[in-house]
Enzyme design. Sequence first.
Site, PDB file in Angstrom:
ATOM      1  N   LYS A  19      -0.363   4.246  -4.781  1.00 55.96           N
ATOM      2  CA  LYS A  19      -0.037   2.823  -4.998  1.00 55.96           C
ATOM      3  C   LYS A  19      -0.376   2.396  -6.420  1.00 55.96           C
ATOM      4  CE  LYS A  19      -0.438   1.702  -0.114  1.00 55.96           C
ATOM      5  NZ  LYS A  19      -0.864   3.033   0.390  1.00 55.96           N
ATOM      6  N   ARG A  20       0.042   3.198  -7.373  1.00 53.87           N
ATOM      7  CA  ARG A  20      -0.252   2.942  -8.776  1.00 53.87           C
ATOM      8  C   ARG A  20       0.685   1.883  -9.351  1.00 53.87           C
ATOM      9  NH1 ARG A  20      -4.870   5.063  -7.848  1.00 53.87           N
ATOM     10  NH2 ARG A  20      -5.138   7.273  -8.274  1.00 53.87           N
TER      11      ARG A  20
END
Length: 302
Positions: free
Chosen positions: A106-107
């Site tokens: 979830k960058r």
Amino acid sequence: MSFDRLQKKIDDMQNPSVVGLDPALEHVPPHILQKHVAEKGETLEAAGAAVCEFNFGLIDALCDIVPAIKPQSAYYELLGPCGVLALKQTCDYAKSKGMYVICDGKRNDIGSTAEAYAVAYFGTVKVGNSELRPFDVDALTINAYLGSDGVKPFVDMAEKYDKAVFALVRTSNPSARELQDKFIGDERLYTIVGDLLEEISRETVGEYGYSRVGAVVGATYPEEAEFLRARLSNTFFLVPGYGAQGGAAADAAKAFDKNGRGAIVNSSRGIIAAWKKSGEDYAVAARNEALRMRDEFRKEIY
């Protein structure tokens, strides 16, 4: 194209599932952890080695029936550098067994920072005259809520290295409604995000009709999943929330298109910790649960 490879693996195995390798230490059988503690002491190094052994055993047991794995980076990062090494080794081992690897990180950020994240997971870093691949996963989850300048660097890098991303659209957690369901004009926020992703990625559509930018759409909200499936015809879905989070196979099936394609459903602790309920060897228990899940989805989708 990356999602073409994933869809072909799903078709070949008739199994639209991905196993979340989220190895919290309580899910690692005690004898594995104890063995490494005996060798390395009560250290993060021992924990990282135990996680690797656990993951490798799971991959060996699943690689011929499950097309993909999805390691959640948080469970590796909490072990520090030894855990990050275990993440890299797990990804490499799964790819060596022919599995598609989705890193659940979830960058996101903007500009050069987003590009640095994208290079870390997709690209190469030059050290002297050598081009080195830090993680080299097939797909990465990202947070799209920074807008297009936080997504495009990942799309550009995905195109360059033939990778893909799954962006958060309608997540499976209970409090998702607090923000994602809010109206912006006449549309809910998650709908606007989904539309933006299709617009950004429309030039990247592959053989099966899906672009390089997929969407995370939870099984715990089946009506929303069905709505988004009809609306986002070129978007491949990653579907969390099945099993332990309460989503049923019939709920998750709403994320698939009329041909039974375009989505992959995640199960994490339901598979990797199945040994706790069955009393079987952990790899045997995981395989049996993965087969049960596969057969359940075959009835719902194919």
